[in-house]
Design an enzyme around this catalytic site. Structure first.
Site, PDB file in Angstrom:
ATOM      1  N   LYS A 240       9.137  42.529   4.526  1.00  8.78           N
ATOM      2  CA  LYS A 240      10.128  42.320   5.593  1.00  8.78           C
ATOM      3  C   LYS A 240      10.649  43.678   6.021  1.00  8.78           C
ATOM      4  O   LYS A 240      11.450  44.300   5.336  1.00  8.78           O
ATOM      5  CB  LYS A 240      11.309  41.460   5.118  1.00  8.78           C
ATOM      6  CG  LYS A 240      12.167  41.006   6.296  1.00  8.78           C
ATOM      7  CD  LYS A 240      13.620  40.772   5.967  1.00  8.78           C
ATOM      8  CE  LYS A 240      14.464  42.002   5.921  1.00  8.78           C
ATOM      9  NZ  LYS A 240      14.626  42.747   7.186  1.00  8.78           N
ATOM     10  N   ARG A 244      15.685  46.763  12.533  1.00  4.64           N
ATOM     11  CA  ARG A 244      16.071  47.742  13.554  1.00  4.64           C
ATOM     12  C   ARG A 244      14.894  48.586  14.042  1.00  4.64           C
ATOM     13  O   ARG A 244      14.934  49.144  15.119  1.00  4.64           O
ATOM     14  CB  ARG A 244      17.184  48.632  13.008  1.00  4.64           C
ATOM     15  CG  ARG A 244      18.482  47.839  12.942  1.00  4.64           C
ATOM     16  CD  ARG A 244      19.619  48.661  12.480  1.00  4.64           C
ATOM     17  NE  ARG A 244      19.697  48.692  11.033  1.00  4.64           N
ATOM     18  CZ  ARG A 244      20.691  49.230  10.356  1.00  4.64           C
ATOM     19  NH1 ARG A 244      21.682  49.797  11.003  1.00  4.64           N
ATOM     20  NH2 ARG A 244      20.711  49.217   9.048  1.00  4.64           N
ATOM     21  N   CYS A 348      18.033  59.252   2.586  1.00  2.00           N
ATOM     22  CA  CYS A 348      18.726  58.969   1.323  1.00  2.00           C
ATOM     23  C   CYS A 348      18.809  60.227   0.466  1.00  2.00           C
ATOM     24  O   CYS A 348      19.595  60.294  -0.460  1.00  2.00           O
ATOM     25  CB  CYS A 348      17.996  57.881   0.562  1.00  2.00           C
ATOM     26  SG  CYS A 348      16.290  58.319   0.278  1.00  2.00           S
TER      27      CYS A 348
HETATM   28  P1  NAD Z   1      20.549  47.951   4.713  1.00  2.00           P
HETATM   29  O1  NAD Z   1      20.972  47.647   3.324  1.00  2.00           O
HETATM   30  O2  NAD Z   1      21.472  47.615   5.821  1.00  2.00           O
HETATM   31  O3  NAD Z   1      19.169  47.177   5.047  1.00  2.00           O
HETATM   32  C1  NAD Z   1      18.049  47.274   4.190  1.00  2.00           C
HETATM   33  C2  NAD Z   1      17.284  45.946   4.216  1.00  2.00           C
HETATM   34  O4  NAD Z   1      18.078  44.930   3.614  1.00  2.00           O
HETATM   35  C3  NAD Z   1      16.956  45.456   5.621  1.00  2.00           C
HETATM   36  O5  NAD Z   1      15.635  44.953   5.607  1.00  2.00           O
HETATM   37  C4  NAD Z   1      17.979  44.387   5.887  1.00  2.00           C
HETATM   38  O6  NAD Z   1      17.489  43.352   6.705  1.00  2.00           O
HETATM   39  C5  NAD Z   1      18.314  43.857   4.518  1.00  2.00           C
HETATM   40  N1  NAD Z   1      19.730  43.493   4.378  1.00  2.00           N
HETATM   41  C6  NAD Z   1      20.787  44.130   4.922  1.00  2.00           C
HETATM   42  N2  NAD Z   1      21.939  43.565   4.531  1.00  2.00           N
HETATM   43  C7  NAD Z   1      21.598  42.556   3.720  1.00  2.00           C
HETATM   44  C8  NAD Z   1      22.341  41.602   2.976  1.00  2.00           C
HETATM   45  N3  NAD Z   1      23.654  41.586   3.016  1.00  2.00           N
HETATM   46  N4  NAD Z   1      21.676  40.703   2.221  1.00  2.00           N
HETATM   47  C9  NAD Z   1      20.339  40.710   2.172  1.00  2.00           C
HETATM   48  N5  NAD Z   1      19.584  41.604   2.862  1.00  2.00           N
HETATM   49  C10 NAD Z   1      20.188  42.509   3.616  1.00  2.00           C
HETATM   50  O7  NAD Z   1      20.157  49.479   4.742  1.00  2.00           O
HETATM   51  P2  NAD Z   1      19.802  50.363   6.001  1.00  2.00           P
HETATM   52  O8  NAD Z   1      21.056  50.610   6.794  1.00  2.00           O
HETATM   53  O9  NAD Z   1      18.640  49.802   6.716  1.00  2.00           O
HETATM   54  O10 NAD Z   1      19.339  51.716   5.304  1.00  2.00           O
HETATM   55  C11 NAD Z   1      20.229  52.738   4.952  1.00  2.00           C
HETATM   56  C12 NAD Z   1      20.595  52.685   3.488  1.00  2.00           C
HETATM   57  O11 NAD Z   1      19.407  52.744   2.721  1.00  2.00           O
HETATM   58  C13 NAD Z   1      21.437  53.881   3.043  1.00  2.00           C
HETATM   59  O12 NAD Z   1      22.440  53.435   2.189  1.00  2.00           O
HETATM   60  C14 NAD Z   1      20.443  54.765   2.304  1.00  2.00           C
HETATM   61  O13 NAD Z   1      21.013  55.605   1.333  1.00  2.00           O
HETATM   62  C15 NAD Z   1      19.561  53.730   1.690  1.00  2.00           C
HETATM   63  N6  NAD Z   1      18.265  54.281   1.332  1.00  2.00           N
HETATM   64  C16 NAD Z   1      18.042  54.554   0.022  1.00  2.00           C
HETATM   65  C17 NAD Z   1      16.840  55.117  -0.366  1.00  2.00           C
HETATM   66  C18 NAD Z   1      16.575  55.435  -1.800  1.00  2.00           C
HETATM   67  O14 NAD Z   1      15.407  55.642  -2.143  1.00  2.00           O
HETATM   68  N7  NAD Z   1      17.582  55.467  -2.652  1.00  2.00           N
HETATM   69  C19 NAD Z   1      15.856  55.393   0.604  1.00  2.00           C
HETATM   70  C20 NAD Z   1      16.131  55.093   1.934  1.00  2.00           C
HETATM   71  C21 NAD Z   1      17.341  54.537   2.288  1.00  2.00           C
END
Ligand code: NAD
Length: 564
Positions: A240, A244, A348
């Protein structure tokens, strides 16, 4: 398992699912370059559009139009132009994807490892051949600059290239002896699987799928952290992508097909919380790979674990760079600024905090001067160093955190609020921002995920270490110094999983595993490298005894066999 059973929880972020929104009509806000690249994407790719058409699901080897009644707009963050819409996948479509993965698992998990190796090699070739198209999609949907978008794909490609070593990576151990029974350890496939949730099936189980759930900030790299390793180990997967910027994942799915992947081994479904919850609860899905923010990560980890799934969740970060006074100044300042503001701070592993130690505190004005010179613009524009942030909501959150620093007594040394870019009046612009702050302020405690560098002053290396070790996150950190002893002390004492010494973004190469820790990770087994193999497989041991002659006597021994 109807998705209606999983209503979007009120406390979770809800996106606008309206079919009409504030998005500008397709193509209207794009530059000449943007338009021609968007048109090319729509003409040449089956699963995605950049000219306002719908993104498709990829189920059982077919790109299928969803029958969803809720759709999410995907817009260019530099102009709000509508590029595509993704469906909130219906429950029956989700079930079809799971069924397809289950069916494909029966044969894919038993295919020769050489067949799977050949697939990974062909995928590598396809990705290289189509890297421009994938980068174009990333620039349009995510807002990265074109060279940075190429880097996004290339970091994922390195995982694909490392996975071509799969036959060697899956070798087990054997021991043989006259007096001890033969013993062999095998690895059997266990699956993970969907668009940032992956699921997979274990050889010995009736079926196990993996599911993979991805964030917006690396639309190519993060799906490629899981796809090659999960599939090469014989799993089937449901992915999935981020709602965005789904384009790169759809292109990767099509390239997997071109590389000869059988139908159903990789499936892609779109959606938000209801789809993710269905993944967490589905009994056939055996493992989930998640990368994203803290709230979603904790929710998915707990909900997935509650139904016995293996879950790995990479989450948020606050990455500190320690600047020692004996550092090579140019290298250190350029590295910190590049890592703080590249990708508009939406990595990240972005450096979001600079800890200036002792006399290095006097370098703050130079940090500001160099940050000021960066060019903020749309990603195809010549000389652009950073693009817009992903959404208007993200811009509001970032500018709100900058304002909170002002209210809490921080000094805004460079203010990126109100930044304007000629030709793109509606972009989500935030210019490079530098805030002198303390560790009690919100701008330090919370992940900003934007082009904002928080600067903290420390008297000594010990003070800097104490600050970092008290921080709840443990994703990445770096030190800039010319002293081996200082670097060694830092490396040993810092409680962060990925450490750079004069290297600003110490992302491990794919033969190692991702090693973020503390609040940045939930689970036991990390992404890619040895960890990736372990996550996607189950170990099995066989202990055997073969003798030509029969045993002497007819009395069974009831003592515990010790094989001596
Ligand atoms: P996000 O958590 O909003 O979304 C990530 C995924 O989760 C998406 O596919 C989204 O549809 C789903 N999602 C969002 N909210 C959800 C919920 N409440 N319940 C279930 N699923 C949900 O993250 P984002 O804004 O797309 O990405 C940015 C974040 O990702 C930042 O916090 C960044 O630090 C983190 N990130 C971490 C790493 C790492 O390796 N640690 C790498 C890349 C990004």
């Amino acid at each position: 398992m109807p998705l209606a059973k999983f209503p979007r929880p009120a406390q979770l972020r809800v996106r606008s699912l309206a079919t009409s929104s504030t998005a500008k009509p397709a193509l209207s806000g794009l530059s000449v370059t943007g338009k021609s690249r968007a048109e090319k994407i729509s003409q040449e790719w089956k699963g995605t559009s950049a000219t306002g058409g719908n993104s498709k699901n990829f189920i059982g080897g077919e790109f299928v139009e969803s029958k969803a009644d809720q759709w999410i707009d995907v817009v260019d963050p530099a102009s709000q132009t509508l590029l595509t819409r993704v469906p909130e996948t219906t429950s029956s479509e989700f079930e079809q994807a799971v069924d397809a993965a289950q069916q494909a698992y029966k044969t894919w998990s038993r295919s020769s490892v050489l067949t799977r190796q050949r697939f990974v090699m062909d995928l590598q070739h396809q990705l290289r051949q189509h890297s421009d198209a994938i980068a174009n999609s990333i620039v349009l949907e995510q807002g990265k600059t074109y060279p940075d978008a190429q880097g996004d794909l290339l970091r994922g490609l390195q995982v694909v290239e490392t996975a071509t070593n799969i036959p060697t990576a899956l070798l087990g151990d054997t021991i043989e002896g006259t007096w001890i029974p033969q013993r062999a350890d095998f690895r059997w496939v266990y699956a993970l699987g969907s668009s940032i949730l992956l699921f997979h099936a274990a050889y010995t189980l009736t079926c196990s799928f993996r599911y993979s759930i991805a964030p917006f900030n690396f639309p190519a790299m993060i799906p490629l952290w899981t796809i090659p390793v999960a599939l090469a180990t014989g799993n089937t997967l449901v992915l999935k992508p981020s709602e965005r910027d789904p384009g790169a994942a759809m292109m990767i799915a099509e390239l997997c097909q071109k590389a000869g992947l059988p139908a159903g081994v990789l499936n892609v479904v779109h959606g938000t919380v209801p789809t993710v919850n269905a993944i967490c609860d589905h009994p056939s899905i055996k493992a989930i790979s998640f990368v994203g923010g803290d709230r979603a990560g904790k929710h998915i980890y707990e909900r997935g674990r509650a139904t016995g799934k293996r879950v790995q969740a990479n989450m948020g970060a606050k990455n500190h760079a320690v600047l020692m006074p004996d550092a090579n100044k140019n290298h250190a300042l350029n590295s910190i600024i590049g890592a703080a503001f590249g990708a508009a701070g939406q990595r990240c592993m972005a450096i979001s905090v600079a800890v200036l130690v002792g006399n290095a505190q006097s370098w703050l004005p130079e940090i500001v001067e160099r940050a000021k010179k960066l060019k903020v613009s749309q990603g195809f524009e010549q000389g652009a160093d950073l693009g817009p942030v992903i959404s208007q909501a993200a811009k509001q959150r970032i500018t709100g955190l900058i304002a909170s620093a002002e209210e809490e007594g921080g000094a805004i040394a460079l203010d990126g609020r109100g930044y304007e870019v000629a030709g793109y009046p509606d972009g989500n612009w935030v210019g490079p921002t530098v805030i002198e702050a303390t560790t009690t302020m919100r701008c330090y405690r919370e992940e900003i995920f934007g082009p904002v560098l928080v600067v903290i002053k420390a008297d000594t290396l010990d003070d800097a270490l104490a600050i970092i070790n008290e921080n709840k996150y443990g994703n990445g950190t770096a030190i800039f110094t010319n002293s081996g002893a200082t670097a060694r002390k830092f490396e040993r004492e810092v409680e962060v999983g990925q450490v750079g010494v004069n290297v600003p973004i110490p992302v491990p190469l794919p033969m190692f595993s991702w090693s973020g820790n503390k609040g940045s990770f939930l689970g036991d087994i990390p992404f890619y490298g040895h960890g990736g193999i372990d996550f996607y497989t189950q170990n099995k041991t066989t202990t055997a005894l073969w003798k030509a002659e029969d045993a002497i006597g007819n009395k069974a021994s009831v003592d515990m066999p010790t094989h001596h």
